[in-house]
Design a protein around this motif. Structure first.
Motif, PDB file in Angstrom:
ATOM      1  N   HIS A 282      80.240  90.998  16.425  1.00 26.76           N
ATOM      2  CA  HIS A 282      79.596  90.239  15.349  1.00 26.76           C
ATOM      3  C   HIS A 282      78.291  89.578  15.795  1.00 26.76           C
ATOM      4  CE1 HIS A 282      82.876  90.614  12.407  1.00 26.76           C
ATOM      5  NE2 HIS A 282      83.689  90.532  13.441  1.00 26.76           N
ATOM      6  N   HIS A 283      77.902  89.789  17.056  1.00 28.89           N
ATOM      7  CA  HIS A 283      76.639  89.248  17.576  1.00 28.89           C
ATOM      8  C   HIS A 283      76.548  87.734  17.371  1.00 28.89           C
ATOM      9  CE1 HIS A 283      75.277  93.376  18.063  1.00 28.89           C
ATOM     10  NE2 HIS A 283      75.621  93.604  16.802  1.00 28.89           N
ATOM     11  N   VAL A 284      77.621  87.022  17.743  1.00 27.67           N
ATOM     12  CA  VAL A 284      77.635  85.562  17.630  1.00 27.67           C
ATOM     13  C   VAL A 284      77.878  84.956  19.002  1.00 27.67           C
ATOM     14  CG1 VAL A 284      78.398  85.526  15.236  1.00 27.67           C
ATOM     15  CG2 VAL A 284      80.109  85.566  17.063  1.00 27.67           C
ATOM     16  N   ARG A 285      77.553  83.667  19.132  1.00 30.48           N
ATOM     17  CA  ARG A 285      77.656  82.985  20.422  1.00 30.48           C
ATOM     18  C   ARG A 285      78.752  81.937  20.467  1.00 30.48           C
ATOM     19  NH1 ARG A 285      71.480  81.462  21.770  1.00 30.48           N
ATOM     20  NH2 ARG A 285      71.560  80.626  19.664  1.00 30.48           N
ATOM     21  N   ARG A 286      79.454  81.747  19.342  1.00 27.74           N
ATOM     22  CA  ARG A 286      80.576  80.819  19.331  1.00 27.74           C
ATOM     23  C   ARG A 286      81.518  81.217  18.198  1.00 27.74           C
ATOM     24  NH1 ARG A 286      75.651  79.892  17.912  1.00 27.74           N
ATOM     25  NH2 ARG A 286      75.354  78.192  19.386  1.00 27.74           N
ATOM     26  N   LEU A 287      82.795  80.832  18.361  1.00 25.91           N
ATOM     27  CA  LEU A 287      83.809  81.089  17.342  1.00 25.91           C
ATOM     28  C   LEU A 287      84.600  79.808  17.107  1.00 25.91           C
ATOM     29  CD1 LEU A 287      85.192  84.566  18.497  1.00 25.91           C
ATOM     30  CD2 LEU A 287      83.709  84.128  16.534  1.00 25.91           C
ATOM     31  N   VAL A 288      84.977  79.574  15.870  1.00 22.20           N
ATOM     32  CA  VAL A 288      85.776  78.408  15.512  1.00 22.20           C
ATOM     33  C   VAL A 288      87.251  78.748  15.708  1.00 22.20           C
ATOM     34  CG1 VAL A 288      86.422  76.833  13.652  1.00 22.20           C
ATOM     35  CG2 VAL A 288      84.034  77.571  13.892  1.00 22.20           C
ATOM     36  N   VAL A 289      87.985  77.785  16.273  1.00 26.28           N
ATOM     37  CA  VAL A 289      89.414  77.959  16.534  1.00 26.28           C
ATOM     38  C   VAL A 289      90.195  77.209  15.459  1.00 26.28           C
ATOM     39  CG1 VAL A 289      91.274  77.702  18.204  1.00 26.28           C
ATOM     40  CG2 VAL A 289      88.910  78.044  19.003  1.00 26.28           C
ATOM     41  N   ALA A 290      91.123  77.922  14.808  1.00 24.81           N
ATOM     42  CA  ALA A 290      91.919  77.320  13.736  1.00 24.81           C
ATOM     43  C   ALA A 290      93.391  77.634  13.951  1.00 24.81           C
ATOM     44  CB  ALA A 290      91.461  77.826  12.372  1.00 24.81           C
ATOM     45  N   GLY A 291      94.263  76.739  13.465  1.00 25.30           N
ATOM     46  CA  GLY A 291      95.700  76.949  13.537  1.00 25.30           C
ATOM     47  C   GLY A 291      96.170  77.945  12.502  1.00 25.30           C
ATOM     48  N   PHE A 292      97.465  78.157  12.422  1.00 26.49           N
ATOM     49  CA  PHE A 292      98.020  79.167  11.506  1.00 26.49           C
ATOM     50  C   PHE A 292      97.869  78.778  10.043  1.00 26.49           C
ATOM     51  CE2 PHE A 292     100.335  80.105  15.476  1.00 26.49           C
ATOM     52  CZ  PHE A 292     100.006  81.447  15.588  1.00 26.49           C
ATOM     53  N   GLU A 293      97.657  77.491   9.765  1.00 23.48           N
ATOM     54  CA  GLU A 293      97.421  77.053   8.394  1.00 23.48           C
ATOM     55  C   GLU A 293      95.927  76.859   8.119  1.00 23.48           C
ATOM     56  OE1 GLU A 293      99.767  73.638   7.505  1.00 23.48           O
ATOM     57  OE2 GLU A 293     101.675  74.739   7.592  1.00 23.48           O
ATOM     58  N   GLY A 294      95.097  77.325   9.030  1.00 27.32           N
ATOM     59  CA  GLY A 294      93.652  77.249   8.827  1.00 27.32           C
ATOM     60  C   GLY A 294      93.032  75.932   9.216  1.00 27.32           C
ATOM     61  N   GLU A 295      93.788  75.045   9.865  1.00 31.38           N
ATOM     62  CA  GLU A 295      93.256  73.732  10.249  1.00 31.38           C
ATOM     63  C   GLU A 295      92.379  73.842  11.494  1.00 31.38           C
ATOM     64  OE1 GLU A 295      97.170  74.051  12.540  1.00 31.38           O
ATOM     65  OE2 GLU A 295      96.285  74.775  10.657  1.00 31.38           O
ATOM     66  N   LEU A 296      91.311  73.067  11.516  1.00 29.64           N
ATOM     67  CA  LEU A 296      90.371  73.074  12.629  1.00 29.64           C
ATOM     68  C   LEU A 296      91.041  72.556  13.900  1.00 29.64           C
ATOM     69  CD1 LEU A 296      87.402  73.408  13.641  1.00 29.64           C
ATOM     70  CD2 LEU A 296      87.028  71.028  12.960  1.00 29.64           C
ATOM     71  N   GLN A 297      90.929  73.336  14.990  1.00 24.60           N
ATOM     72  CA  GLN A 297      91.528  72.901  16.252  1.00 24.60           C
ATOM     73  C   GLN A 297      90.528  72.879  17.405  1.00 24.60           C
ATOM     74  OE1 GLN A 297      95.235  74.593  17.403  1.00 24.60           O
ATOM     75  NE2 GLN A 297      96.260  74.019  15.522  1.00 24.60           N
ATOM     76  N   GLY A 298      89.429  73.616  17.285  1.00 22.82           N
ATOM     77  CA  GLY A 298      88.466  73.609  18.369  1.00 22.82           C
ATOM     78  C   GLY A 298      87.368  74.625  18.161  1.00 22.82           C
ATOM     79  N   ILE A 299      86.595  74.820  19.221  1.00 17.69           N
ATOM     80  CA  ILE A 299      85.508  75.802  19.196  1.00 17.69           C
ATOM     81  C   ILE A 299      85.388  76.406  20.585  1.00 17.69           C
ATOM     82  CG2 ILE A 299      83.646  74.172  19.784  1.00 17.69           C
ATOM     83  CD1 ILE A 299      81.965  75.678  17.617  1.00 17.69           C
ATOM     84  N   ILE A 300      85.043  77.672  20.640  1.00 15.42           N
ATOM     85  CA  ILE A 300      84.859  78.345  21.915  1.00 15.42           C
ATOM     86  C   ILE A 300      83.496  79.019  21.893  1.00 15.42           C
ATOM     87  CG2 ILE A 300      86.091  80.412  21.103  1.00 15.42           C
ATOM     88  CD1 ILE A 300      87.074  80.718  24.040  1.00 15.42           C
ATOM     89  N   THR A 301      82.716  78.794  22.956  1.00 19.54           N
ATOM     90  CA  THR A 301      81.336  79.277  22.977  1.00 19.54           C
ATOM     91  C   THR A 301      81.122  80.330  24.048  1.00 19.54           C
ATOM     92  OG1 THR A 301      80.551  77.636  24.588  1.00 19.54           O
ATOM     93  CG2 THR A 301      80.576  76.971  22.261  1.00 19.54           C
ATOM     94  N   GLN A 302      80.019  81.009  23.930  1.00 19.18           N
ATOM     95  CA  GLN A 302      79.644  82.013  24.901  1.00 19.18           C
ATOM     96  C   GLN A 302      79.513  81.412  26.307  1.00 19.18           C
ATOM     97  OE1 GLN A 302      75.498  83.617  24.876  1.00 19.18           O
ATOM     98  NE2 GLN A 302      76.509  85.466  24.179  1.00 19.18           N
ATOM     99  N   SER A 303      78.964  80.218  26.382  1.00 18.95           N
ATOM    100  CA  SER A 303      78.792  79.567  27.683  1.00 18.95           C
ATOM    101  C   SER A 303      80.130  79.309  28.354  1.00 18.95           C
ATOM    102  CB  SER A 303      78.043  78.234  27.503  1.00 18.95           C
ATOM    103  OG  SER A 303      76.743  78.453  26.998  1.00 18.95           O
ATOM    104  N   GLN A 304      81.137  78.911  27.555  1.00 11.05           N
ATOM    105  CA  GLN A 304      82.463  78.699  28.140  1.00 11.05           C
ATOM    106  C   GLN A 304      83.034  79.988  28.681  1.00 11.05           C
ATOM    107  OE1 GLN A 304      83.841  76.926  24.446  1.00 11.05           O
ATOM    108  NE2 GLN A 304      84.472  75.087  25.521  1.00 11.05           N
TER     109      GLN A 304
END
Length: 304
Positions: A282-304
């Protein structure tokens, strides 16, 4: 006797690490010998134009303010400022966001006036291997590392993107999960805040993106819930800000009208191999992390 899975996994990780290390001693594998270079007198609008020419893939923003223009979303997140082959400074997407956040205009301003002059560099003779280079960039919290000769003349540029492309350790990533390295402290904002406010959040918290959230449907049904979970619905990144500036989009408009959506979400239990594949495809540098109900839990980046 059956070998415990943990020991077997550690052995496989060590083998993969050793294989990668054996291929990590060549500077040529990780350096871009043709980075984007401008002289100090180049005007900022021209710098933005040059950066946008390096952006590869494109995506359409459905908004009248873009006048149907295509926005790009890859590579060239900085320019190196060089005079007589001597590195004078660097100008990044984050520098532009800072200017916008402060309400400064870019018309008639040269890159030499706003560039970062104290640049962390790596001398060619000091290069050891990929892993020490990664540690250097991590220590200084930078995503761009210019490489210079002994006389300080510019040789090229090392970026996080190039490093990730070079480190072909996809099998190693299968053993690691998102929840091991994700950042759970996500800078977020409601849909109706202005893009200008988003830039201020980026500078204040020193982040490259802000996640746009709303209360989850579950918390809306249960009004007695405290610390209501938030559902991520979009994202605004530094690169988006650069594109909006180039297209002349008003920074007074609400984030919900211009944010990137729908989001590509990953689960905390997903493997880093899956994350790496999604970022590449998808040519992106970060992705949002969500739980099974779609709740925000974190973010993971290319640098990590």
């Amino acid at each position: 006797m059956k070998i415990p899975a943990s020991i077997e996994n550690n052995f496989l990780q060590e083998q993969l690490y050793n294989q990668s290390f054996a291929d990590s001693t060549s500077l040529e594998r990780i350096i871009d010998l043709n980075p984007l270079v401008v002289n100090p007198s180049t005007l900022l609008p021209e710098v933005l134009h040059l950066m946008s020419q390096r952006w590869g893939s494109s995506c359409q923003i459905s908004n009248s303010q873009t006048n149907g223009k295509i926005l790009s979303s890859s590579s060239a997140s900085c320019v190196l400022v060089v005079d007589k082959n001597q590195l004078q400074g660097i100008f990044t997407e984050r520098d532009l966001v800072r200017l916008i956040s402060n309400g400064e205009k870019i018309e008639g301003v040269t890159v030499g006036q706003v560039m970062t002059k104290k640049v962390i560099t790596l001398k060619r003779s000091k290069f050891e291997d990929i892993f020490t280079t990664i540690k250097l960039m991590h220590r200084h919290q930078i995503r761009h590392l210019p490489v210079v000769e002994e006389n300080d003349s510019l040789l090229g540029l090392i970026t996080i993107i190039k490093l990730r492309q070079t480190l072909q350790i996809s099998d190693f990533l299968r053993f690691r999960q998102v929840n091991e390295i994700m950042n759970s402290e996500v800078i977020h904002a409601p849909p109706r805040v202005s893009i200008h406010h988003i830039t201020q959040l980026m500078i204040q918290h020193k982040v490259s993106c802000v996640v746009i959230v709303e209360e989850s449907s579950h918390s809306q049904r249960n009004k007695t819930t405290t610390n209501s979970p938030l559902s991520p619905i979009g994202i605004v990144t530094e690169r988006d800000i650069v594109q909006f500036q180039k297209l002349g989009i008003s920074f007074a408009i609400p984030a919900q009208t211009i944010m990137s959506t729908p989001l590509i979400l990953v689960n905390p239990s997903d493997s880093l191999f899956k994350v790496n594949q999604l970022m590449r495809s998808h040519h992106v540098r970060r992705l949002v992390v969500a739980g099974f109900e779609g709740e925000l839990q974190g973010i993971i980046t290319q640098s990590q």
